[in-house]
Design a protein around this motif. Structure first.
Motif, PDB file in Angstrom:
ATOM      1  N   LEU A   1      25.063  37.199  45.564  1.00 15.24           N
ATOM      2  CA  LEU A   1      25.290  38.606  45.237  1.00 15.24           C
ATOM      3  C   LEU A   1      23.972  39.301  44.915  1.00 15.24           C
ATOM      4  O   LEU A   1      23.091  38.731  44.269  1.00 15.24           O
ATOM      5  CB  LEU A   1      26.220  38.721  44.028  1.00 15.24           C
ATOM      6  N   ARG A   2      23.866  40.558  45.327  1.00 16.22           N
ATOM      7  CA  ARG A   2      22.679  41.358  45.018  1.00 16.22           C
ATOM      8  C   ARG A   2      23.035  42.600  44.201  1.00 16.22           C
ATOM      9  O   ARG A   2      22.299  42.988  43.297  1.00 16.22           O
ATOM     10  CB  ARG A   2      21.963  41.780  46.302  1.00 16.22           C
ATOM     11  N   ARG A   3      24.150  43.218  44.533  1.00 13.81           N
ATOM     12  CA  ARG A   3      24.570  44.440  43.847  1.00 13.81           C
ATOM     13  C   ARG A   3      25.954  44.215  43.248  1.00 13.81           C
ATOM     14  O   ARG A   3      26.860  43.724  43.929  1.00 13.81           O
ATOM     15  CB  ARG A   3      24.616  45.635  44.806  1.00 13.81           C
ATOM     16  N   VAL A   4      26.123  44.591  41.994  1.00 15.05           N
ATOM     17  CA  VAL A   4      27.405  44.379  41.332  1.00 15.05           C
ATOM     18  C   VAL A   4      27.823  45.624  40.560  1.00 15.05           C
ATOM     19  O   VAL A   4      26.985  46.454  40.175  1.00 15.05           O
ATOM     20  CB  VAL A   4      27.337  43.176  40.354  1.00 15.05           C
ATOM     21  N   ALA A   5      29.117  45.742  40.358  1.00 20.18           N
ATOM     22  CA  ALA A   5      29.680  46.710  39.422  1.00 20.18           C
ATOM     23  C   ALA A   5      30.148  45.943  38.191  1.00 20.18           C
ATOM     24  O   ALA A   5      30.513  44.766  38.292  1.00 20.18           O
ATOM     25  CB  ALA A   5      30.842  47.470  40.059  1.00 20.18           C
TER      26      ALA A   5
ATOM     27  N   ALA B   1      30.391  42.619  44.368  1.00 18.48           N
ATOM     28  CA  ALA B   1      31.396  41.986  43.513  1.00 18.48           C
ATOM     29  C   ALA B   1      31.565  42.834  42.265  1.00 18.48           C
ATOM     30  O   ALA B   1      30.703  43.659  41.925  1.00 18.48           O
ATOM     31  CB  ALA B   1      30.992  40.573  43.131  1.00 18.48           C
ATOM     32  N   LEU B   2      32.679  42.601  41.569  1.00 17.66           N
ATOM     33  CA  LEU B   2      32.920  43.220  40.271  1.00 17.66           C
ATOM     34  C   LEU B   2      32.817  42.152  39.198  1.00 17.66           C
ATOM     35  O   LEU B   2      33.381  41.064  39.335  1.00 17.66           O
ATOM     36  CB  LEU B   2      34.316  43.861  40.214  1.00 17.66           C
ATOM     37  N   LEU B   3      32.110  42.456  38.101  1.00 17.33           N
ATOM     38  CA  LEU B   3      31.972  41.542  36.968  1.00 17.33           C
ATOM     39  C   LEU B   3      32.735  42.102  35.778  1.00 17.33           C
ATOM     40  O   LEU B   3      32.621  43.293  35.450  1.00 17.33           O
ATOM     41  CB  LEU B   3      30.494  41.376  36.588  1.00 17.33           C
ATOM     42  N   MET B   4      33.519  41.231  35.134  1.00 16.40           N
ATOM     43  CA  MET B   4      34.296  41.608  33.947  1.00 16.40           C
ATOM     44  C   MET B   4      33.874  40.657  32.823  1.00 16.40           C
ATOM     45  O   MET B   4      34.329  39.524  32.750  1.00 16.40           O
ATOM     46  CB  MET B   4      35.797  41.515  34.242  1.00 16.40           C
ATOM     47  N   PRO B   5      32.987  41.093  31.910  1.00 17.16           N
ATOM     48  CA  PRO B   5      32.249  40.149  31.084  1.00 17.16           C
ATOM     49  C   PRO B   5      32.807  39.700  29.742  1.00 17.16           C
ATOM     50  O   PRO B   5      32.088  39.025  29.008  1.00 17.16           O
ATOM     51  CB  PRO B   5      30.927  40.912  30.849  1.00 17.16           C
ATOM     52  N   ASP B   6      34.007  39.976  29.377  1.00 19.11           N
ATOM     53  CA  ASP B   6      34.478  39.644  28.026  1.00 19.11           C
ATOM     54  C   ASP B   6      35.375  38.413  28.042  1.00 19.11           C
ATOM     55  O   ASP B   6      36.428  38.412  28.693  1.00 19.11           O
ATOM     56  CB  ASP B   6      35.239  40.839  27.447  1.00 19.11           C
TER      57      ASP B   6
ATOM     58  N   ALA C   1      45.116  33.891  35.005  1.00 20.44           N
ATOM     59  CA  ALA C   1      46.348  33.883  35.801  1.00 20.44           C
ATOM     60  C   ALA C   1      46.320  34.894  36.944  1.00 20.44           C
ATOM     61  O   ALA C   1      47.178  34.840  37.830  1.00 20.44           O
ATOM     62  CB  ALA C   1      47.551  34.171  34.902  1.00 20.44           C
ATOM     63  N   TRP C   2      45.330  35.799  36.935  1.00 15.79           N
ATOM     64  CA  TRP C   2      45.342  36.917  37.890  1.00 15.79           C
ATOM     65  C   TRP C   2      44.099  36.971  38.755  1.00 15.79           C
ATOM     66  O   TRP C   2      43.811  38.000  39.383  1.00 15.79           O
ATOM     67  CB  TRP C   2      45.493  38.241  37.120  1.00 15.79           C
ATOM     68  N   LEU C   3      43.339  35.869  38.833  1.00 13.88           N
ATOM     69  CA  LEU C   3      42.093  35.896  39.597  1.00 13.88           C
ATOM     70  C   LEU C   3      42.339  36.207  41.072  1.00 13.88           C
ATOM     71  O   LEU C   3      41.604  36.998  41.681  1.00 13.88           O
ATOM     72  CB  LEU C   3      41.363  34.563  39.445  1.00 13.88           C
ATOM     73  N   GLY C   4      43.346  35.596  41.649  1.00  9.20           N
ATOM     74  CA  GLY C   4      43.669  35.874  43.046  1.00  9.20           C
ATOM     75  C   GLY C   4      44.108  37.311  43.254  1.00  9.20           C
ATOM     76  O   GLY C   4      43.697  37.977  44.216  1.00  9.20           O
ATOM     77  N   GLU C   5      44.923  37.825  42.351  1.00  9.51           N
ATOM     78  CA  GLU C   5      45.384  39.208  42.459  1.00  9.51           C
ATOM     79  C   GLU C   5      44.233  40.197  42.312  1.00  9.51           C
ATOM     80  O   GLU C   5      44.191  41.221  42.994  1.00  9.51           O
ATOM     81  CB  GLU C   5      46.440  39.492  41.395  1.00  9.51           C
ATOM     82  N   LEU C   6      43.310  39.906  41.413  1.00 12.92           N
ATOM     83  CA  LEU C   6      42.156  40.785  41.242  1.00 12.92           C
ATOM     84  C   LEU C   6      41.353  40.892  42.533  1.00 12.92           C
ATOM     85  O   LEU C   6      40.974  41.995  42.959  1.00 12.92           O
ATOM     86  CB  LEU C   6      41.270  40.261  40.106  1.00 12.92           C
ATOM     87  N   GLU C   7      41.106  39.758  43.175  1.00  7.77           N
ATOM     88  CA  GLU C   7      40.318  39.789  44.405  1.00  7.77           C
ATOM     89  C   GLU C   7      41.099  40.413  45.553  1.00  7.77           C
ATOM     90  O   GLU C   7      40.527  41.135  46.379  1.00  7.77           O
ATOM     91  CB  GLU C   7      39.846  38.381  44.754  1.00  7.77           C
ATOM     92  N   ASP C   8      42.395  40.181  45.618  1.00 11.71           N
ATOM     93  CA  ASP C   8      43.217  40.817  46.649  1.00 11.71           C
ATOM     94  C   ASP C   8      43.212  42.331  46.468  1.00 11.71           C
ATOM     95  O   ASP C   8      43.145  43.085  47.453  1.00 11.71           O
ATOM     96  CB  ASP C   8      44.652  40.300  46.586  1.00 11.71           C
ATOM     97  N   ARG C   9      43.281  42.770  45.242  1.00 11.93           N
ATOM     98  CA  ARG C   9      43.315  44.204  44.951  1.00 11.93           C
ATOM     99  C   ARG C   9      42.004  44.876  45.349  1.00 11.93           C
ATOM    100  O   ARG C   9      41.999  45.977  45.909  1.00 11.93           O
ATOM    101  CB  ARG C   9      43.586  44.404  43.453  1.00 11.93           C
ATOM    102  N   LEU C  10      40.876  44.224  45.074  1.00  7.26           N
ATOM    103  CA  LEU C  10      39.583  44.845  45.325  1.00  7.26           C
ATOM    104  C   LEU C  10      39.003  44.490  46.694  1.00  7.26           C
ATOM    105  O   LEU C  10      38.112  45.174  47.186  1.00  7.26           O
ATOM    106  CB  LEU C  10      38.582  44.441  44.243  1.00  7.26           C
ATOM    107  N   GLY C  11      39.471  43.393  47.288  1.00  6.28           N
ATOM    108  CA  GLY C  11      38.947  42.981  48.581  1.00  6.28           C
ATOM    109  C   GLY C  11      37.531  42.443  48.509  1.00  6.28           C
ATOM    110  O   GLY C  11      36.777  42.544  49.488  1.00  6.28           O
ATOM    111  N   LYS C  12      37.175  41.854  47.376  1.00 10.36           N
ATOM    112  CA  LYS C  12      35.828  41.300  47.180  1.00 10.36           C
ATOM    113  C   LYS C  12      35.873  40.312  46.030  1.00 10.36           C
ATOM    114  O   LYS C  12      36.864  40.272  45.277  1.00 10.36           O
ATOM    115  CB  LYS C  12      34.821  42.409  46.886  1.00 10.36           C
ATOM    116  N   PRO C  13      34.825  39.536  45.832  1.00 11.13           N
ATOM    117  CA  PRO C  13      34.804  38.621  44.682  1.00 11.13           C
ATOM    118  C   PRO C  13      34.867  39.371  43.354  1.00 11.13           C
ATOM    119  O   PRO C  13      34.268  40.440  43.199  1.00 11.13           O
ATOM    120  CB  PRO C  13      33.466  37.888  44.831  1.00 11.13           C
TER     121      PRO C  13
END
Length: 253
Positions: free
Chosen positions: A123-127, A187-192, A199-211
């Protein structure tokens, strides 16, 4: 048939909020993988710099580490993003070094886990979608930037306590992620680590279409990487499908 190799990766976790993500991750990983967890002292539950410096102090972590060693762990991770990056890159490095001196084992923290996970995925650029107040969230961005990552968007939810973050359910987590992604981000980073996501890792990636990299996910990945696990694992997002690389090195390479 080749039998699965057992790995025991130790988790140091501050207080009580989303610690149940780790047995959930353990169940999803399956096989002989264990993620024993010890709760470290949290004198004040606050995403505030002074409180976070206390949460991540040397004596608090050393006390927890000594308890964790009783579980026969092969590696240790300080599973608290804000309680590591708030010390700054050099301070976070020294925090891990001091903790490793206590454990005598490969040791890391969630802040370094994010950096290593991003590198593993190229990854080079993240939100960043952070539950923290603005000043704490900005410190995380500075930590990432010091490691060479470009942060194209930062969103902060402004929640003060880990306990409140831990109450956010599936719909709130998915909406928070989707609302704060950026098309420019790899990719999106959620740091907390107080945020339930296992339980929702697959759903998160399906929703955003990225890691999507979340704090408890990268903490488990880093701990297993340091324990020597080389396997790829399904059901835990792109990061685990790639595998850990299996290098038993300290976090500071």
């Amino acid at each position: 048939m080749e039998l699965p190799v057992p790995f025991t990766a130790g988790i140091l976790y501050p207080g009580y909020s989303a610690e149940d993500d780790y047995p959930a991750l353990e169940g999803l990983l399956g096989g002989d993988i264990r993620l024993p967890l010890v709760h470290t002292l949290m004198r004040e539950d606050a995403h505030r710099v002074d409180a976070l410096l206390d949460i991540g102090s040397d004596d608090v972590l050393a006390d927890g580490a000594r308890q964790l060693l009783e579980h026969g762990v092969q590696s240790v991770i300080w599973a608290c993003t804000s309680g590591s990056f708030v010390f700054g890159p050099q301070g976070a490095r020294e925090q891990v070094e001091k903790l490793q001196a206590v454990t005598g084992l490969p040791t890391s923290s969630t802040s370094f886990a994010f950096v290593h996970a991003a590198a593993a995925l190229g990854l080079r650029r993240v939100a960043v979608a952070a539950t923290y107040p603005d000043d704490v969230a900005t410190s995380f961005v500075e930590f990432l930037q010091a490691a060479g990552l470009e942060v194209v968007r930062l969103s902060s939810r402004g929640i003060i306590t880990a306990a409140e973050v831990g109450t956010l359910g599936r719909d709130a987590v998915l909406e928070f992620a989707a609302a704060n992604d950026d098309d420019r981000a790899d990719a999106l980073l959620m740091p907390d680590t107080a945020l339930h996501t296992a339980a929702w890792l697959g759903e998160l990636e399906d929703r955003l279409g990225k890691p999507v990299l979340t704090a408890n996910q990268v903490s488990a990945w880093e701990a297993l990487r340091l324990a020597g696990d080389r396997a790829a694992h399904d059901g835990l997002g792109t990061l685990f499908r790639k595998g850990t690389g299996g290098e038993r090195n300290a976090s500071l390479e």
